[in-house]
Scaffold this active site. Structure first.
Site, PDB file in Angstrom:
ATOM      1  N   LYS A  47       0.845  -1.199   0.000  1.00  0.00           N
ATOM      2  CA  LYS A  47       0.000   0.000   0.000  1.00  0.00           C
ATOM      3  C   LYS A  47       0.882   1.252   0.000  1.00  0.00           C
ATOM      4  O   LYS A  47       2.085   1.165   0.271  1.00  0.00           O
ATOM      5  CB  LYS A  47      -0.921  -0.021   1.221  1.00  0.00           C
ATOM      6  CG  LYS A  47      -0.189   0.023   2.549  1.00  0.00           C
ATOM      7  CD  LYS A  47      -1.110  -0.330   3.709  1.00  0.00           C
ATOM      8  CE  LYS A  47      -0.370  -0.264   5.033  1.00  0.00           C
ATOM      9  NZ  LYS A  47      -1.164  -0.831   6.133  1.00  0.00           N
ATOM     10  N   ARG A 142     -10.831  -0.224  14.921  1.00  0.00           N
ATOM     11  CA  ARG A 142     -10.736   0.553  13.695  1.00  0.00           C
ATOM     12  C   ARG A 142     -11.699  -0.120  12.725  1.00  0.00           C
ATOM     13  O   ARG A 142     -12.888   0.113  12.814  1.00  0.00           O
ATOM     14  CB  ARG A 142      -9.269   0.589  13.235  1.00  0.00           C
ATOM     15  CG  ARG A 142      -8.921   1.799  12.416  1.00  0.00           C
ATOM     16  CD  ARG A 142      -7.456   1.872  12.080  1.00  0.00           C
ATOM     17  NE  ARG A 142      -6.953   0.649  11.472  1.00  0.00           N
ATOM     18  CZ  ARG A 142      -5.729   0.502  10.971  1.00  0.00           C
ATOM     19  NH1 ARG A 142      -4.877   1.512  11.020  1.00  0.00           N
ATOM     20  NH2 ARG A 142      -5.335  -0.631  10.434  1.00  0.00           N
ATOM     21  N   TYR A 269      15.123  29.783   8.592  1.00  0.00           N
ATOM     22  CA  TYR A 269      13.863  30.444   8.949  1.00  0.00           C
ATOM     23  C   TYR A 269      13.672  30.467  10.462  1.00  0.00           C
ATOM     24  O   TYR A 269      13.945  29.484  11.151  1.00  0.00           O
ATOM     25  CB  TYR A 269      12.684  29.695   8.338  1.00  0.00           C
ATOM     26  CG  TYR A 269      12.503  29.934   6.857  1.00  0.00           C
ATOM     27  CD1 TYR A 269      12.220  31.217   6.373  1.00  0.00           C
ATOM     28  CD2 TYR A 269      12.610  28.890   5.954  1.00  0.00           C
ATOM     29  CE1 TYR A 269      12.055  31.435   5.012  1.00  0.00           C
ATOM     30  CE2 TYR A 269      12.436  29.105   4.591  1.00  0.00           C
ATOM     31  CZ  TYR A 269      12.155  30.389   4.123  1.00  0.00           C
ATOM     32  OH  TYR A 269      11.988  30.602   2.792  1.00  0.00           O
ATOM     33  N   MET A 317      11.716  24.310   2.487  1.00  0.00           N
ATOM     34  CA  MET A 317      11.027  23.544   1.452  1.00  0.00           C
ATOM     35  C   MET A 317      11.992  22.741   0.588  1.00  0.00           C
ATOM     36  O   MET A 317      11.762  21.573   0.277  1.00  0.00           O
ATOM     37  CB  MET A 317      10.190  24.489   0.572  1.00  0.00           C
ATOM     38  CG  MET A 317       9.356  23.747  -0.459  1.00  0.00           C
ATOM     39  SD  MET A 317       8.426  24.847  -1.525  1.00  0.00           S
ATOM     40  CE  MET A 317       7.151  25.423  -0.428  1.00  0.00           C
TER      41      MET A 317
HETATM   42  C1  LIG Z   1      -0.347  -1.816   6.756  1.00  0.00           C
HETATM   43  C2  LIG Z   1      -0.911  -3.092   7.212  1.00  0.00           C
HETATM   44  C3  LIG Z   1      -0.081  -4.198   7.468  1.00  0.00           C
HETATM   45  C4  LIG Z   1       1.428  -4.099   7.432  1.00  0.00           C
HETATM   46  O1  LIG Z   1       1.906  -3.571   8.664  1.00  0.00           O
HETATM   47  P1  LIG Z   1       3.461  -3.394   8.969  1.00  0.00           P
HETATM   48  O2  LIG Z   1       3.499  -2.841  10.345  1.00  0.00           O
HETATM   49  O3  LIG Z   1       3.975  -2.413   7.956  1.00  0.00           O
HETATM   50  O4  LIG Z   1       4.085  -4.729   8.825  1.00  0.00           O
HETATM   51  C5  LIG Z   1      -0.690  -5.400   7.796  1.00  0.00           C
HETATM   52  N1  LIG Z   1      -2.042  -5.498   7.880  1.00  0.00           N
HETATM   53  C6  LIG Z   1      -2.862  -4.458   7.660  1.00  0.00           C
HETATM   54  C7  LIG Z   1      -4.329  -4.625   7.788  1.00  0.00           C
HETATM   55  C8  LIG Z   1      -2.335  -3.224   7.330  1.00  0.00           C
HETATM   56  O5  LIG Z   1      -3.155  -2.192   7.120  1.00  0.00           O
END
Ligand SMILES: *Cc1c(COP(=O)(O)O)cnc(C)c1O
Length: 372
Positions: A47, A142, A269, A317
């Protein structure tokens, strides 16, 4: 027209910053994951543009995984379009009734986590069958079904002719922390055992932290490592090197300016940094628009010509400043490593009050990628 010709003849020179992505490191880290999980299969979590590493190049480097997990339909279609036949897990399932056609056509495995998805699946008129994941809320609160609706969801999926298989899934909130996984694992079992009876369904539970820390309890049938594949540690108490991981991304830039400061002079800055004595400052071609965290305080580690020093003043930046008083050979053109090979991203993240996940994901599209 003239501009186009000049650009073609001279080849446009980019700013001196790049991110080097190592396919060998990605493949190595997958092998490390494999060595911890026994016979469990591995969803490589890609992802967020593969945590900033580039979706398709990462999927190619991780071709030994058993499947890829992601969120976005456009991403899933790109991965399928690149010739990947293995399973693809959609971690947030689907959002609209019309998404079901995409799931079926591209053989995507949705995570079903709410009643709206269950209803959309019941109503769909499209033919075909899907493997699905049923997400159980075991305490993170969640996504996922809880005690009040998990049986309803399970029964609906089992009675749905379009559902070919159901894998039970949950996600741990504190696999890397003091809480561990015991409480959630116990609640997951209490919620799911009455559903499955004596014929247990396949299960997927573990992220990187859980599979490394609790391999015997958490690996189940499919694991879902993300961060460890990119060479960072999910733990604050154990380094990536300790786990045997190699950094997959190295962010480097060059010094593009040098300033001599007298005691009492200030940098950047807000003039937040004041030189206590004479010092030499290197100005580096990397800023928050490249993905470097703006909130990194003075003293955040960097490597200049391979030597460790720290940032000074606010990150701006396009530029940040580093102390090169003790690195006399450093000048315009000297290479600077912001994180990666020789300087764990986890250390930079810690200094900046965040996690390596955030730094990796934030790598800006304007940073040129070098593939090795
Ligand atoms: C992002 C995610 C993972 C991976 O988690 P890591 O801590 O990066 O290994 C596994 N399961 C779900 C549902 C996730 O959203």
């Amino acid at each position: 027209m003239t501009f186009v010709c000049w650009a073609g003849i001279l080849r446009l020179m980019p700013r001196p910053i790049s991110a080097t992505i190592s396919s060998a490191a990605l493949a190595h880290n997958l092998a490390i994951a494999r060595s911890h999980v026994g016979a469990a299969k591995i969803w490589a979590v890609v992802k967020a543009n593969a945590y900033g590493h580039g979706l398709l190049r990462t999927a190619a480097a991780l071709h030994e995984s058993d499947g890829f997990a992601m969120l976005d339909f456009a991403d899933a279609l790109r991965v399928r379009g690149s010739g990947v036949e293995k399973p693809i897990l959609m971690l947030e399932g689907f959002f609209k009734p019309e998404d079901i056609a995409l799931l079926l056509r591209h053989r995507l495995t949705p995570v079903i986590h709410n009643m709206e998805q269950i209803e959309m699946l019941e109503k769909t008129g499209i033919d075909g069958t899907l493997d699905v994941y049923l997400k159980v809320n075991s305490g993170m609160n969640r996504l996922g079904f809880s005690l009040d609706n998990v049986r309803l969801a399970w029964n609906s999926l089992h009675g749905n002719p379009r559902v070919a298989s159901v894998t039970l899934m949950t996600h741990f909130a504190d696999a890397d922390g003091d809480g561990g996984i015991a409480g959630q694992l116990q609640w997951f079992n209490e919620l799911t055992q009455p559903l499955t009876g004596t014929d247990p369904a396949p299960r997927s539970l573990a992220n990187s932290a859980a599979l490394l820390r609790y391999p015997d309890q958490a690996c189940a049938d499919w694991v879902r490592p993300g961060i460890m594949l990119y060479g960072c540690s999910p733990f604050s108490f154990r380094t990536a090197e300790d786990i045997g991981l190699k950094p997959a991304m190295t962010l480097t830039a060059e010094i593009v300016g040098v300033q001599q400061l007298q005691a009492g002079e200030r940098v950047g800055y807000g003039m937040t940094y004041e030189a206590a004595q004479e010092m030499t400052i290197g100005v580096v071609a990397c800023g928050y628009a490249d993905g470097y965290p703006r909130h990194a305080p003075s003293g955040t580690p960097v490597l200049v010509a391979g030597q460790r020093t720290g940032t000074v003043g606010r990150v701006s930046m396009d530029l940040l400043c580093v102390d090169i008083s003790d690195i006399p050979e450093a000048y315009v053109g000297t290479p600077v490593t912001l994180w990666g090979e020789g300087l764990p991203c986890d250390e930079v993240a810690m200094a900046a009050g965040t996690v390596s996940y955030e730094l990796l994901c934030a790598l800006a599209p304007r940073v040129p990628i070098v593939e090795t």
